[in-house]
Design a protein around this motif. Structure first.
Motif, PDB file in Angstrom:
ATOM      1  N   MET A  93       0.848  -1.195   0.000  1.00 20.83           N
ATOM      2  CA  MET A  93       0.000   0.000   0.000  1.00 20.83           C
ATOM      3  C   MET A  93       0.875   1.233   0.000  1.00 20.83           C
ATOM      4  O   MET A  93       1.917   1.272   0.625  1.00 20.83           O
ATOM      5  CB  MET A  93      -0.875  -0.002   1.246  1.00 20.83           C
ATOM      6  CG  MET A  93      -1.652   1.279   1.410  1.00 20.83           C
ATOM      7  SD  MET A  93      -2.945   1.098   2.624  1.00 20.83           S
ATOM      8  CE  MET A  93      -2.029   0.945   4.107  1.00 20.83           C
ATOM      9  N   ARG A  94       0.443   2.197  -0.712  1.00 24.34           N
ATOM     10  CA  ARG A  94       1.110   3.482  -0.629  1.00 24.34           C
ATOM     11  C   ARG A  94       0.064   4.499  -0.227  1.00 24.34           C
ATOM     12  O   ARG A  94      -1.072   4.436  -0.635  1.00 24.34           O
ATOM     13  CB  ARG A  94       1.683   3.891  -1.984  1.00 24.34           C
ATOM     14  CG  ARG A  94       2.705   2.899  -2.483  1.00 24.34           C
ATOM     15  CD  ARG A  94       3.340   3.425  -3.751  1.00 24.34           C
ATOM     16  NE  ARG A  94       4.087   2.362  -4.388  1.00 24.34           N
ATOM     17  CZ  ARG A  94       3.580   1.605  -5.334  1.00 24.34           C
ATOM     18  NH1 ARG A  94       2.350   1.809  -5.748  1.00 24.34           N
ATOM     19  NH2 ARG A  94       4.316   0.654  -5.863  1.00 24.34           N
TER      20      ARG A  94
ATOM     21  N   SER B 214      -5.850  -7.114  -0.690  1.00 30.16           N
ATOM     22  CA  SER B 214      -5.679  -6.088  -1.712  1.00 30.16           C
ATOM     23  C   SER B 214      -4.852  -6.592  -2.891  1.00 30.16           C
ATOM     24  O   SER B 214      -4.057  -7.510  -2.758  1.00 30.16           O
ATOM     25  CB  SER B 214      -5.001  -4.857  -1.116  1.00 30.16           C
ATOM     26  OG  SER B 214      -5.862  -4.253  -0.191  1.00 30.16           O
ATOM     27  N   HIS B 215      -5.063  -5.923  -4.027  1.00 32.96           N
ATOM     28  CA  HIS B 215      -4.371  -6.241  -5.274  1.00 32.96           C
ATOM     29  C   HIS B 215      -4.800  -7.633  -5.765  1.00 32.96           C
ATOM     30  O   HIS B 215      -5.745  -8.191  -5.234  1.00 32.96           O
ATOM     31  CB  HIS B 215      -2.856  -6.116  -5.100  1.00 32.96           C
ATOM     32  CG  HIS B 215      -2.452  -4.844  -4.382  1.00 32.96           C
ATOM     33  ND1 HIS B 215      -2.565  -3.607  -4.960  1.00 32.96           N
ATOM     34  CD2 HIS B 215      -2.011  -4.640  -3.119  1.00 32.96           C
ATOM     35  CE1 HIS B 215      -2.176  -2.674  -4.084  1.00 32.96           C
ATOM     36  NE2 HIS B 215      -1.845  -3.272  -2.950  1.00 32.96           N
ATOM     37  N   GLY B 216      -4.113  -8.182  -6.766  1.00 34.04           N
ATOM     38  CA  GLY B 216      -4.487  -9.489  -7.296  1.00 34.04           C
ATOM     39  C   GLY B 216      -4.505  -9.480  -8.811  1.00 34.04           C
ATOM     40  O   GLY B 216      -4.671  -8.442  -9.442  1.00 34.04           O
TER      41      GLY B 216
ATOM     42  N   ALA C 214       5.463 -10.732  -4.480  1.00 36.32           N
ATOM     43  CA  ALA C 214       4.506  -9.686  -4.840  1.00 36.32           C
ATOM     44  C   ALA C 214       3.543  -9.455  -3.679  1.00 36.32           C
ATOM     45  O   ALA C 214       3.149 -10.397  -2.995  1.00 36.32           O
ATOM     46  CB  ALA C 214       3.727 -10.080  -6.091  1.00 36.32           C
ATOM     47  N   GLU C 215       3.162  -8.205  -3.499  1.00 37.10           N
ATOM     48  CA  GLU C 215       2.259  -7.868  -2.406  1.00 37.10           C
ATOM     49  C   GLU C 215       0.955  -8.660  -2.484  1.00 37.10           C
ATOM     50  O   GLU C 215       0.412  -9.097  -1.465  1.00 37.10           O
ATOM     51  CB  GLU C 215       1.961  -6.366  -2.421  1.00 37.10           C
ATOM     52  CG  GLU C 215       1.133  -5.907  -1.227  1.00 37.10           C
ATOM     53  CD  GLU C 215       0.746  -4.431  -1.294  1.00 37.10           C
ATOM     54  OE1 GLU C 215       1.177  -3.742  -2.241  1.00 37.10           O
ATOM     55  OE2 GLU C 215      -0.002  -3.993  -0.405  1.00 37.10           O
ATOM     56  N   LYS C 216       0.460  -8.890  -3.719  1.00 41.75           N
ATOM     57  CA  LYS C 216      -0.832  -9.574  -3.878  1.00 41.75           C
ATOM     58  C   LYS C 216      -0.812 -10.971  -3.259  1.00 41.75           C
ATOM     59  O   LYS C 216      -1.843 -11.451  -2.797  1.00 41.75           O
ATOM     60  CB  LYS C 216      -1.213  -9.664  -5.364  1.00 41.75           C
ATOM     61  CG  LYS C 216      -0.259 -10.509  -6.192  1.00 41.75           C
ATOM     62  CD  LYS C 216      -0.798 -10.749  -7.587  1.00 41.75           C
ATOM     63  CE  LYS C 216       0.122 -11.717  -8.337  1.00 41.75           C
ATOM     64  NZ  LYS C 216      -0.441 -12.125  -9.628  1.00 41.75           N
TER      65      LYS C 216
ATOM     66  N   VAL D  62      -6.488  -5.705   3.623  1.00 37.93           N
ATOM     67  CA  VAL D  62      -5.127  -6.126   3.945  1.00 37.93           C
ATOM     68  C   VAL D  62      -4.133  -5.635   2.890  1.00 37.93           C
ATOM     69  O   VAL D  62      -4.344  -5.836   1.693  1.00 37.93           O
ATOM     70  CB  VAL D  62      -5.039  -7.669   4.041  1.00 37.93           C
ATOM     71  CG1 VAL D  62      -3.612  -8.110   4.350  1.00 37.93           C
ATOM     72  CG2 VAL D  62      -6.012  -8.199   5.083  1.00 37.93           C
ATOM     73  N   HIS D  63      -3.088  -4.973   3.338  1.00 38.72           N
ATOM     74  CA  HIS D  63      -1.971  -4.590   2.473  1.00 38.72           C
ATOM     75  C   HIS D  63      -0.674  -5.110   3.090  1.00 38.72           C
ATOM     76  O   HIS D  63      -0.662  -5.560   4.242  1.00 38.72           O
ATOM     77  CB  HIS D  63      -1.871  -3.063   2.344  1.00 38.72           C
ATOM     78  CG  HIS D  63      -2.917  -2.462   1.455  1.00 38.72           C
ATOM     79  ND1 HIS D  63      -2.757  -2.335   0.091  1.00 38.72           N
ATOM     80  CD2 HIS D  63      -4.126  -1.945   1.747  1.00 38.72           C
ATOM     81  CE1 HIS D  63      -3.845  -1.757  -0.417  1.00 38.72           C
ATOM     82  NE2 HIS D  63      -4.691  -1.514   0.576  1.00 38.72           N
ATOM     83  N   ALA D  64       0.413  -5.032   2.337  1.00 39.35           N
ATOM     84  CA  ALA D  64       1.720  -5.416   2.861  1.00 39.35           C
ATOM     85  C   ALA D  64       2.757  -4.441   2.332  1.00 39.35           C
ATOM     86  O   ALA D  64       2.572  -3.846   1.266  1.00 39.35           O
ATOM     87  CB  ALA D  64       2.084  -6.840   2.440  1.00 39.35           C
TER      88      ALA D  64
HETATM   89 ZN   LIG Z   1      -1.081  -2.396  -1.184  1.00 37.27          ZN
END
Ligand SMILES: [Zn+2]
Length: 470
Positions: A1-2, A283-285, A298-300, A351-353
């Motif tokens: 996340m930013r 989040s993301h994906g 990857a964050e996803k 959820v983010h990382a």
């Molecule tokens: Zn994120």
């Protein structure tokens, strides 16, 4: 996340609608796969790579021999010659409408010939709409009905013959649903007009490999999904006074995780839908990978692994939990918010990382400031406002639970999407690695205690909110 995600707030919904690119493309729908391919534009003629068209459908190969290009698809063969119209398909002559193009081993055929070529190669019916560049192999069209409800306030209920996953965008007086990979076809008439004064019409349009349904209304409206993606309900967002309705979704007695009362708002799921206490959103994906935490990580993937652990921990505490995605799929922020609001949970956890810093950061939304001039659709961005007090209470409880387990935690507020679009208590959690070792970020050993503490904090909040209610 930013934190730069906040910038999204300033982007008009219309920009979201325009999609990633204005490049010309053709969309292909079949029982095996739905996909889009780029058009290769040549003077007067649009071309498409024939191998790419067939690849998702079966076993296909191509060989180049000087000017000859020979294609094999399952048991069918086709032969083309560079800069010639004459071709052969299954040992029968076939005349292209323009010259075949051979470019670095890639065979390009005129788009205008694609349906008759495919029909011969595949041996079945193919329907092509050249104006919208949508090609249907077999009977794969998704049909829909649209009906105005007799409820107050008025909603528009759209039922689809198969699950759909459109991108949703709004502008004053209009809600757009864009279907790229769903073979949605027009109902009896391309424009349906309704007797309602609130929701006045629904129009079906097709263009550049997409179908679009545009709903016009005289009131702000939101779309919510139910019935496993087969039903979309369009109606006014919950009123700002919805905060008074919050206790309705809290358990009636301690230890009961389910909220039996049907939500009163029009954004409610269809009757019979499962009721969830928590919605957890990894989040993301899909193509949207999030941050590159390391070269491999990857964050996803980190968010999905953590979301699954968190679901388990919440379920262990009797808190029935829904994951927004339980696979490597891509969803827009609007879709995530719409799914969550349709599920009407007590609490939403995004959820983010991150690879920077350590420990856990907790976010709650922020009331949009100013912006009285953003039209009737302000409500979407302010949907969270009535729930901020509840969200802060949950964040405080989760922070305390993390603190009790000696996990470092910071609590922040930010106008993060989709938090601001969620019509329930909502927090975002960003997990960072243990000090100095990013490689541990995706290990269950590291994530498990964090997931357990977050779940404990959510469970505590339920008890506290329950007490507050007396
Ligand atoms: Zn994120």
């Amino acid at each position: 996340m930013r934190v730069a995600l906040a910038v999204l707030l300033t982007i008009a919904a219309v920009v979201l609608l325009s999609g990633s690119s204005e490049d010309k493309r053709v969309s292909i729908y079949s029982t095996i796969a739905n996909y889009s391919l780029p058009i290769v534009e040549r003077p007067q003629v649009d071309y498409v790579g024939l191998l790419e068209v067939l690849e998702p459908l079966g076993t296909v190969s191509a060989r180049t021999n000087k000017d000859q290009w020979r294609l094999r698809y399952n048991d069918a063969e086709a032969e083309f010659t560079a800069n010639k119209r004459a071709a052969r398909v299954r040992n029968t002559n076939f005349d292209l409408s323009a010259n075949f193009i051979l470019e670095g081993g890639r065979g390009l055929v005129p788009l205008a010939d694609l349906s008759s070529l495919l029909s011969r190669i595949l041996g079945g019916p193919v329907t092509f709409n050249p104006r919208s560049r949508r090609l249907f192999i077999g009977s794969v069209g998704i049909h829909f009905t649209a009906q105005i409800s007799n409820t107050t306030p008025t909603t528009l209920i759209m039922n689809f013959s198969s699950p759909v996953n459109p991108a949703i965008a709004t502008e004053p007086g209009k809600l757009h649903m864009t279907f790229i990979h769903d073979p949605v076809v027009a109902s009896s008439s391309p424009k349906l007009t309704f007797s309602s004064t609130a929701i006045t019409s629904a129009s079906f349009l097709e263009n550049n490999g997409e179908a679009e349904v545009v709903i016009t209304s005289t009131v702000p409206v939101l779309a919510s999904f139910s019935n496993n993606g087969r039903t979309i309900t369009v109606g006014p967002p919950p009123p700002a006074a919805a905060v008074t309705a919050v206790p309705r979704v809290l358990p009636a007695a301690p230890g009961l995780a389910l909220a039996p009362a049907p939500p009163a708002s029009t954004a409610a799921p269809a009757s019979g839908a499962l009721h969830y206490f928590a919605v957890v959103d990894a989040s993301h994906g899909g193509e949207e990978r999030g941050a590159a935490l390391t070269e491999q990580m990857a964050e996803k993937d980190v968010t999905l692994a953590f979301a699954r652990l968190l679901r388990q921990e919440l379920n262990n505490r009797g808190l029935r939990t829904l994951l927004v995605r339980d696979a490597d799929t891509s969803l827009t922020l609007d879709q995530r918010a719409a799914m969550t609001n349709a599920a009407a949970p007590v609490i939403y956890v995004c959820v983010h990382a991150a690879s920077q810093e350590t420990g856990v950061r907790l976010y709650t939304g922020l009331s949009p400031s100013g912006g009285e001039n953003v039209g009737p659709f302000r409500d979407w961005d302010a949907a969270q406002s009535p729930f901020l007090t509840l969200s802060d209470a949950v964040a405080t409880s989760v922070a305390a639970a993390l603190h009790a387990k000696q996990i470092s935690v910071r609590t922040l507020t930010a106008p993060l999407r989709p938090l601001n679009n969620i019509t329930s208590a909502a927090i975002a959690i960003e997990i960072a690695p243990p000090s100095g070792d990013v490689s541990q970020l995706n290990s269950a050993a590291y994530q498990q205690p964090i997931a357990a503490a977050v779940a404990a904090g959510v469970a505590d909040a339920r008890d506290k909110l329950q007490v507050t209610r007396e």
